[in-house]
Motif scaffolding. Structure first.
Motif, PDB file in Angstrom:
ATOM      1  N   GLY A   1       0.819  -1.201   0.000  1.00 10.13           N
ATOM      2  CA  GLY A   1       0.000   0.000   0.000  1.00 10.13           C
ATOM      3  C   GLY A   1       0.852   1.251   0.000  1.00 10.13           C
ATOM      4  N   GLY A   2       0.533   2.177  -0.925  1.00 15.96           N
ATOM      5  CA  GLY A   2       1.360   3.370  -1.100  1.00 15.96           C
ATOM      6  C   GLY A   2       0.637   4.669  -0.869  1.00 15.96           C
ATOM      7  N   GLY A   3      -0.273   4.699   0.114  1.00 11.84           N
ATOM      8  CA  GLY A   3      -0.903   5.954   0.513  1.00 11.84           C
ATOM      9  C   GLY A   3      -0.050   6.670   1.539  1.00 11.84           C
ATOM     10  N   PRO A   4      -0.602   7.650   2.259  1.00 12.51           N
ATOM     11  CA  PRO A   4       0.189   8.402   3.236  1.00 12.51           C
ATOM     12  C   PRO A   4       0.878   7.518   4.278  1.00 12.51           C
ATOM     13  CG  PRO A   4      -1.852   9.555   2.803  1.00 12.51           C
ATOM     14  CD  PRO A   4      -1.954   8.242   2.087  1.00 12.51           C
ATOM     15  N   ALA A   5       0.202   6.478   4.759  1.00 11.69           N
ATOM     16  CA  ALA A   5       0.814   5.600   5.759  1.00 11.69           C
ATOM     17  C   ALA A   5       2.008   4.847   5.172  1.00 11.69           C
ATOM     18  CB  ALA A   5      -0.218   4.616   6.305  1.00 11.69           C
ATOM     19  N   GLY A   6       1.805   4.218   4.023  1.00 13.14           N
ATOM     20  CA  GLY A   6       2.888   3.460   3.414  1.00 13.14           C
ATOM     21  C   GLY A   6       4.046   4.332   2.981  1.00 13.14           C
ATOM     22  N   LEU A   7       3.738   5.522   2.455  1.00 13.76           N
ATOM     23  CA  LEU A   7       4.795   6.429   1.993  1.00 13.76           C
ATOM     24  C   LEU A   7       5.618   6.975   3.153  1.00 13.76           C
ATOM     25  CD1 LEU A   7       2.755   8.320  -0.736  1.00 13.76           C
ATOM     26  CD2 LEU A   7       4.700   6.789  -1.142  1.00 13.76           C
ATOM     27  N   ASN A   8       4.955   7.356   4.247  1.00 17.05           N
ATOM     28  CA  ASN A   8       5.714   7.883   5.373  1.00 17.05           C
ATOM     29  C   ASN A   8       6.550   6.786   6.023  1.00 17.05           C
ATOM     30  OD1 ASN A   8       6.124  10.508   6.376  1.00 17.05           O
ATOM     31  ND2 ASN A   8       5.160   9.962   8.315  1.00 17.05           N
ATOM     32  N   ALA A   9       6.015   5.557   6.045  1.00 14.35           N
ATOM     33  CA  ALA A   9       6.795   4.437   6.552  1.00 14.35           C
ATOM     34  C   ALA A   9       8.024   4.202   5.681  1.00 14.35           C
ATOM     35  CB  ALA A   9       5.929   3.182   6.599  1.00 14.35           C
ATOM     36  N   ALA A  10       7.853   4.289   4.371  1.00 16.45           N
ATOM     37  CA  ALA A  10       8.988   4.100   3.465  1.00 16.45           C
ATOM     38  C   ALA A  10      10.058   5.159   3.687  1.00 16.45           C
ATOM     39  CB  ALA A  10       8.498   4.128   2.020  1.00 16.45           C
ATOM     40  N   LEU A  11       9.621   6.400   3.922  1.00 19.10           N
ATOM     41  CA  LEU A  11      10.571   7.479   4.185  1.00 19.10           C
ATOM     42  C   LEU A  11      11.391   7.197   5.437  1.00 19.10           C
ATOM     43  CD1 LEU A  11      11.700  10.341   3.688  1.00 19.10           C
ATOM     44  CD2 LEU A  11       9.723  11.225   4.955  1.00 19.10           C
ATOM     45  N   VAL A  12      10.727   6.835   6.519  1.00 20.25           N
ATOM     46  CA  VAL A  12      11.424   6.564   7.782  1.00 20.25           C
ATOM     47  C   VAL A  12      12.373   5.377   7.636  1.00 20.25           C
ATOM     48  CG1 VAL A  12      11.094   5.836  10.182  1.00 20.25           C
ATOM     49  CG2 VAL A  12       9.622   7.600   9.195  1.00 20.25           C
ATOM     50  N   LEU A  13      11.905   4.322   6.989  1.00 20.39           N
ATOM     51  CA  LEU A  13      12.745   3.131   6.829  1.00 20.39           C
ATOM     52  C   LEU A  13      13.896   3.373   5.865  1.00 20.39           C
ATOM     53  CD1 LEU A  13       9.861   0.525   6.791  1.00 20.39           C
ATOM     54  CD2 LEU A  13      11.729   0.601   8.473  1.00 20.39           C
ATOM     55  N   GLY A  14      13.656   4.177   4.826  1.00 19.27           N
ATOM     56  CA  GLY A  14      14.750   4.519   3.922  1.00 19.27           C
ATOM     57  C   GLY A  14      15.845   5.283   4.632  1.00 19.27           C
ATOM     58  N   ARG A  15      15.446   6.208   5.483  1.00 19.27           N
ATOM     59  CA  ARG A  15      16.433   6.969   6.249  1.00 19.27           C
ATOM     60  C   ARG A  15      17.143   6.090   7.287  1.00 19.27           C
ATOM     61  NH1 ARG A  15      16.856  12.188   6.297  1.00 19.27           N
ATOM     62  NH2 ARG A  15      17.245  12.249   8.545  1.00 19.27           N
ATOM     63  N   ALA A  16      16.512   4.971   7.639  1.00 14.02           N
ATOM     64  CA  ALA A  16      17.139   4.023   8.563  1.00 14.02           C
ATOM     65  C   ALA A  16      17.958   2.963   7.819  1.00 14.02           C
ATOM     66  CB  ALA A  16      16.066   3.354   9.417  1.00 14.02           C
ATOM     67  N   ARG A  17      18.114   3.147   6.512  1.00 13.67           N
ATOM     68  CA  ARG A  17      18.983   2.299   5.681  1.00 13.67           C
ATOM     69  C   ARG A  17      18.460   0.878   5.517  1.00 13.67           C
ATOM     70  NH1 ARG A  17      25.030   2.878   7.685  1.00 13.67           N
ATOM     71  NH2 ARG A  17      25.420   2.225   5.546  1.00 13.67           N
ATOM     72  N   LYS A  18      17.152   0.742   5.519  1.00 15.51           N
ATOM     73  CA  LYS A  18      16.548  -0.571   5.323  1.00 15.51           C
ATOM     74  C   LYS A  18      16.128  -0.734   3.863  1.00 15.51           C
ATOM     75  CE  LYS A  18      16.960  -1.897   9.572  1.00 15.51           C
ATOM     76  NZ  LYS A  18      17.851  -0.802  10.004  1.00 15.51           N
ATOM     77  N   HIS A  19      16.230  -1.967   3.384  1.00 13.97           N
ATOM     78  CA  HIS A  19      15.817  -2.281   2.016  1.00 13.97           C
ATOM     79  C   HIS A  19      14.300  -2.528   2.002  1.00 13.97           C
ATOM     80  CE1 HIS A  19      19.831  -2.487   0.267  1.00 13.97           C
ATOM     81  NE2 HIS A  19      20.215  -3.034   1.408  1.00 13.97           N
ATOM     82  N   VAL A  20      13.611  -1.693   1.256  1.00 16.76           N
ATOM     83  CA  VAL A  20      12.150  -1.641   1.310  1.00 16.76           C
ATOM     84  C   VAL A  20      11.580  -1.618  -0.102  1.00 16.76           C
ATOM     85  CG1 VAL A  20      10.169  -0.270   2.072  1.00 16.76           C
ATOM     86  CG2 VAL A  20      12.249  -0.330   3.467  1.00 16.76           C
ATOM     87  N   ALA A  21      10.456  -2.305  -0.282  1.00 11.44           N
ATOM     88  CA  ALA A  21       9.672  -2.162  -1.510  1.00 11.44           C
ATOM     89  C   ALA A  21       8.261  -1.749  -1.126  1.00 11.44           C
ATOM     90  CB  ALA A  21       9.642  -3.457  -2.302  1.00 11.44           C
ATOM     91  N   VAL A  22       7.753  -0.723  -1.803  1.00  8.30           N
ATOM     92  CA  VAL A  22       6.369  -0.292  -1.628  1.00  8.30           C
ATOM     93  C   VAL A  22       5.576  -0.848  -2.805  1.00  8.30           C
ATOM     94  CG1 VAL A  22       4.792   1.656  -1.389  1.00  8.30           C
ATOM     95  CG2 VAL A  22       7.127   1.817  -0.468  1.00  8.30           C
ATOM     96  N   ILE A  23       4.721  -1.811  -2.521  1.00  9.31           N
ATOM     97  CA  ILE A  23       3.926  -2.463  -3.563  1.00  9.31           C
ATOM     98  C   ILE A  23       2.540  -1.826  -3.557  1.00  9.31           C
ATOM     99  CG2 ILE A  23       3.044  -4.654  -4.438  1.00  9.31           C
ATOM    100  CD1 ILE A  23       5.238  -6.041  -2.742  1.00  9.31           C
ATOM    101  N   ASP A  24       2.187  -1.154  -4.649  1.00 13.71           N
ATOM    102  CA  ASP A  24       0.941  -0.396  -4.674  1.00 13.71           C
ATOM    103  C   ASP A  24       0.397  -0.362  -6.090  1.00 13.71           C
ATOM    104  OD1 ASP A  24      -0.977   1.559  -3.317  1.00 13.71           O
ATOM    105  OD2 ASP A  24      -0.232   2.763  -4.986  1.00 13.71           O
ATOM    106  N   GLU A  25      -0.920  -0.600  -6.213  1.00  9.96           N
ATOM    107  CA  GLU A  25      -1.534  -0.641  -7.541  1.00  9.96           C
ATOM    108  C   GLU A  25      -1.899   0.732  -8.067  1.00  9.96           C
ATOM    109  OE1 GLU A  25      -5.097  -2.946  -7.258  1.00  9.96           O
ATOM    110  OE2 GLU A  25      -5.957  -1.700  -5.691  1.00  9.96           O
ATOM    111  N   GLY A  26      -1.777   1.771  -7.234  1.00 10.08           N
ATOM    112  CA  GLY A  26      -2.043   3.127  -7.700  1.00 10.08           C
ATOM    113  C   GLY A  26      -3.503   3.473  -7.853  1.00 10.08           C
ATOM    114  N   ARG A  27      -4.364   2.885  -7.017  1.00 12.09           N
ATOM    115  CA  ARG A  27      -5.805   3.184  -7.068  1.00 12.09           C
ATOM    116  C   ARG A  27      -6.299   3.569  -5.675  1.00 12.09           C
ATOM    117  NH1 ARG A  27      -8.642  -1.849  -9.741  1.00 12.09           N
ATOM    118  NH2 ARG A  27     -10.437  -0.453  -9.581  1.00 12.09           N
ATOM    119  N   PRO A  28      -5.868   4.717  -5.158  1.00 16.95           N
ATOM    120  CA  PRO A  28      -6.243   5.099  -3.802  1.00 16.95           C
ATOM    121  C   PRO A  28      -7.710   5.458  -3.677  1.00 16.95           C
ATOM    122  CG  PRO A  28      -5.122   6.914  -4.880  1.00 16.95           C
ATOM    123  CD  PRO A  28      -5.013   5.729  -5.810  1.00 16.95           C
ATOM    124  N   ARG A  29      -8.278   5.199  -2.492  1.00 17.84           N
ATOM    125  CA  ARG A  29      -9.684   5.535  -2.258  1.00 17.84           C
ATOM    126  C   ARG A  29      -9.926   7.027  -2.405  1.00 17.84           C
ATOM    127  NH1 ARG A  29     -12.378   6.524   3.042  1.00 17.84           N
ATOM    128  NH2 ARG A  29     -14.586   6.644   2.541  1.00 17.84           N
TER     129      ARG A  29
END
Length: 305
Positions: A12-40
């Protein structure tokens, strides 16, 4: 296709998933955000109540977020849909609709909620343009306007005082039996709030702007906007399929940091809360990401000690 190895898979790539990706990226973790691009919230023209981003469109919000997260090369974005998840803490396996596979130590479900089909004729044409679900998000634009509130029962008695802060010119349509007590009906009468129980025949509109709500008994209620209670279901069946507990309201049960009952699995945003606002979802994503990162770091520390 080679399986990608991850520290965290974010579904999921909405605000929750995106902010989580930002925090984890800054923590040097390997992350994939899997999102179909159809937000509610794609039906809405603007997102409100998010400081520095008030009035931004959902699409632009995501574009800016991805640009910022792009500074952290350990985060990737996968425009796809996760269709199956198996495994246990430290060894989760994710497959997508397009045939990609991932092996991930931890999972974050940020799958949000989705609307069931709208069963009131004409409501789909105005949803996101002049019909909304949250006055904190869209009440300002409809301040002092004549509105129709489509709701009933206990939730109506919470919503009526709430919407009165934006306008006192509102009519309630319960679209069937009102499910109110005599005391609740009297309370609405004291506040001069009209209540109609007749089912809604259709909603008249022009270019997405509501003109009137027409009832089965022939009553026509002119208005400039609508607030209604949506019928929501989880944005994905995967959390339930892998064993996550759900509350009676249909949200994933989590602790204060997004941890579910399944070891190694977290959830954030609308999927795990009834606080359906972009800024609240982003906050939950940040806290869940910090908890996931701490868990990963502690596990590595203990292995290497």
């Amino acid at each position: 296709m080679k399986t990608q190895l991850l520290d965290v898979a974010i579904i999921g790539g909405g605000p929750a998933g995106l902010n989580a990706a930002l925090v984890l990226g800054r923590a040097r973790k390997h992350v994939a955000v899997i999102d179909e691009g159809r937000p509610r919230n794609a039906v809405t023209r603007k997102t409100h109540g998010f400081v520095t981003r008030d009035g931004i469109s959902p699409g632009e919000f995501r574009w800016i977020a991805k640009e910022e997260i792009g500074s952290y090369p350990s985060v990737s974005f996968v425009p796809d849909t996760a269709v199956s998840i198996a495994g246990t803490d430290g060894h989760f396996h994710i497959a997508t609709a397009q045939g990609a596979t991932f092996a991930s130590k931890k999972l974050l479900f940020a799958v949000g909620m989705k609307d069931r089909p709208l069963d009131i004729p004409g409501l789909a044409e105005v949803y996101g343009k002049s019909a909304f679900v949250c006055p904190y998000c869209d009440g300002w634009e409809l301040r002092d306007e004549p509105l129709v509130v489509i709701n009933k029962g206990a939730e109506l008695m919470h919503f009526a005082p709430l919407i009165s802060g934006w306008t006192n010119r509102f009519t309630i349509c319960t679209n069937g039996p009102d499910e109110l007590t005599d005391a609740e009906r009297e309370e609405l009468r004291r506040h001069r709030v009209p209540v109609f129980e007749s089912p809604i025949r259709h909603i008249d509109s022009n270019d997405g702007i509501v003109r009137q709500v027409v009832l089965e008994d022939g009553t026509a209620i002119p208005c400039r906007g609508i607030f209604f209670k949506p019928d929501l279901v989880p944005g994905s069946d995967l959390p339930r399929a892998i064993g996550c507990q759900f509350s009676e309201t249909g949200t994933v049960v989590v602790d204060a940091f997004g941890k579910t009952n399944v070891p190694g699995i977290y959830s954030a945003g609308d999927a795990a809360s009834r606080l359906h606002q972009a800024i609240a979802a982003a906050s939950m994503g940040a806290f869940a990401a910090a908890a996931i990162n701490n868990e990963l770091n502690m596990e590595a520390w203990q292995r290497n000690g």
